[in-house]
Design a protein around this motif. Structure first.
Motif, short mmCIF file in Angstrom:
data_model
loop_
_atom_site.label_atom_id
_atom_site.label_comp_id
_atom_site.label_asym_id
_atom_site.label_seq_id
_atom_site.Cartn_x
_atom_site.Cartn_y
_atom_site.Cartn_z
N TYR A 293 3.78 5.08 -27.19
CA TYR A 293 2.53 5.20 -26.44
C TYR A 293 2.90 6.20 -25.14
O TYR A 293 4.07 6.04 -24.52
CB TYR A 293 2.02 3.96 -26.10
N ARG B 93 -0.54 5.72 -19.61
CA ARG B 93 -1.22 4.33 -19.51
C ARG B 93 -0.46 3.44 -18.88
O ARG B 93 -0.96 2.64 -18.29
CB ARG B 93 -1.37 3.81 -21.06
N ILE C 261 0.33 -2.69 -23.82
CA ILE C 261 -0.49 -2.84 -22.43
C ILE C 261 -1.10 -4.36 -22.58
O ILE C 261 -0.94 -5.16 -21.69
CB ILE C 261 -1.85 -2.12 -22.48
#
Length: 154
Positions: A137, A141, A4
């Motif tokens: 991940y 997200r 991110i």
């Protein structure tokens, strides 16, 4: 740098990097119609100035990771040269017993940039995995960063 954070950095400094596949901005639902594949997770980062984007998914009892990297400057790379880039130079994954050579194709994204699509088998059904890495991940997200619900809906 976590993915991110890397995406925020990449988006703030687009002239520093080669292109990244437009998949970094699309929504990811859990299941992919009409095939029934399951989106498991993702990762991204850079090999120098060359971003990569990774999708981990499963279909037909096989778990795969797909790397997307720009072809700019490496247009004629062989499968072996791409493996060397990902395994030796970038340490993004490591083969184990049972590893199979990846399938490689080229594709053009919605911005008209060309990318290598490198499909690597992680494992088959209940057997041991045949690679180590990358860290994956949850898509929730990425979906939230891009303004979608965690489930990939607008």
């Amino acid at each position: 740098m976590k993915p991110i954070e890397f995406l925020k950095h990449y988006r703030s400094n687009p002239d520093f990097y080669l292109p990244m596949i437009d998949h970094e901005k699309k929504p990811y639902p859990k299941k992919v119609p009409p095939y029934g594949d399951i989106n498991i997770g993702w990762d991204c980062g850079a090999i120098g100035r060359r971003p990569y984007f990774v999708e981990c998914w499963s279909g037909d009892h096989v778990t795969m990771v797909t790397f997307y990297i720009s072809t700019l400057g490496i247009e004629n790379y062989s499968v072996e040269a791409l493996e060397k880039l990902l395994i030796v130079e970038a340490s993004l994954y490591f083969p184990k017993v049972g590893y199979r050579k990846p399938g490689v194709a080229k594709l053009v994204d919605s911005y008209n940039n060309e990318f290598f699509l490198i499909n690597i088998v992680v494992g088959i059904e209940d057997e041991d995995s045949v690679i180590v890495g990358p860290v994956i991940y949850p898509f929730s997200r990425l979906n939230e960063l891009n303004g979608y619900s965690a489930e990939g809906e607008t």
